[in-house]
Design a protein around this motif. Sequence first.
Motif, short mmCIF file in Angstrom:
data_model
loop_
_atom_site.label_atom_id
_atom_site.label_comp_id
_atom_site.label_asym_id
_atom_site.label_seq_id
_atom_site.Cartn_x
_atom_site.Cartn_y
_atom_site.Cartn_z
N PHE A 91 12.17 9.97 -59.76
CA PHE A 91 11.95 10.88 -60.87
C PHE A 91 13.02 11.96 -60.93
O PHE A 91 13.43 12.38 -62.00
N LEU A 98 15.89 10.31 -62.66
CA LEU A 98 15.61 10.00 -64.05
C LEU A 98 15.59 11.26 -64.91
O LEU A 98 15.91 11.22 -66.09
N ALA A 99 15.25 12.38 -64.33
CA ALA A 99 15.16 13.63 -65.09
C ALA A 99 16.47 13.96 -65.76
O ALA A 99 16.51 14.57 -66.83
N PHE A 114 16.66 12.92 -69.31
CA PHE A 114 15.68 13.44 -70.25
C PHE A 114 15.90 14.91 -70.56
O PHE A 114 15.06 15.53 -71.17
N PHE A 151 3.00 5.81 -65.15
CA PHE A 151 4.28 5.97 -65.84
C PHE A 151 5.04 4.66 -65.90
O PHE A 151 5.07 3.88 -64.94
N GLY A 200 8.98 3.52 -67.56
CA GLY A 200 10.16 3.99 -68.28
C GLY A 200 11.39 3.22 -67.87
O GLY A 200 11.36 2.39 -66.95
N GLN A 232 5.01 16.75 -62.04
CA GLN A 232 6.24 16.05 -62.41
C GLN A 232 6.28 15.63 -63.89
O GLN A 232 7.35 15.44 -64.46
N PHE A 292 9.32 14.47 -67.74
CA PHE A 292 9.53 13.12 -68.26
C PHE A 292 8.82 12.87 -69.58
O PHE A 292 8.84 11.75 -70.08
N THR A 316 7.52 5.25 -71.91
CA THR A 316 8.66 5.64 -72.74
C THR A 316 9.70 4.52 -72.80
O THR A 316 9.68 3.61 -71.99
#
Length: 282
Positions: free
Chosen positions: A10, A13-14, A17, A202, A204, A222, A226, A282
């Motif tokens: 995460f 991945l942030a 985003f 989640f 994605g 978290q 996201f 997403t």
Amino acid sequence: MRRIVFVVFFASLAMLFVGTGCTDKKTTPDESVSVDSMLADSLGTDSMEALIEDEPMPKAADELFDDFIFNFAANRRLQSERTDYPVNLDKFGKVSQVEKAKWGMEHFFMRQGYYTLVFNNARQLDVVKDTAIGSVYVEKISFAKKQVERWMFNRVLGLWKMQGVKIMPLAKHEDAAFLKFYNMFVKDSTFQSLSIAESVSFSGPDPEDDFSRMTGELMAEQVPMFLPWMPSGTLFNIHYGSEPYQPSNTRIFVIRGIANGMESELTFQRKAGAWMLTKLNT
């Protein structure tokens, strides 16, 4: 161990985003419109409309309402042909008829670049592909004005037609309670944090592989990192079927982009009378 692995994922991945999360409670309706306009500009909706208007609508477009509404919203000639005049207008309970000469072109969501769908359960997600559907309404939900403008479409002899408009207070909407919750969820970061389940499912894109997806569980703290871009101020929503929203403890809120391939699903469950985000796709 699984939770630790996802924390690392995460964090990576942030980076993808940044700038797409929710707004805080200082956001105003004017700012929301500005964000929507910026999105529409990036999609080149004027060019898209020009292309659609220059071409006759394929007969197959009447099979699926999704195909029809894009043509109806962009093609002035088609919109005129597929509108039953005089238009029956129910404005806050006062019914009148509007002649063709006084009825203007409606672009619906084309200038915003997105539309939304709200479902009561996962089975309803397939309704957009149901060629047997004969009634649909498109609604413009304005949180600032606290009103809903609803266009009713019916398939008549195999052809989709717009057959009436209803304008009503937002408080009279069949799903007014959830819509009020959604508006608060987007605008107020404190309220949002209290409306996220301790663990959120989640799914994605994998930042290391464009053709793969990652799945797992997010901890509540978290989730805000996201969340996808979420519209506020005004929603253009499509509702399939003539039946209004049915009582349910589930809402699947879908945000669908017009030309950028964006699609996000947020699942909310009502627990002890309060809506909670439980799933994010997403």
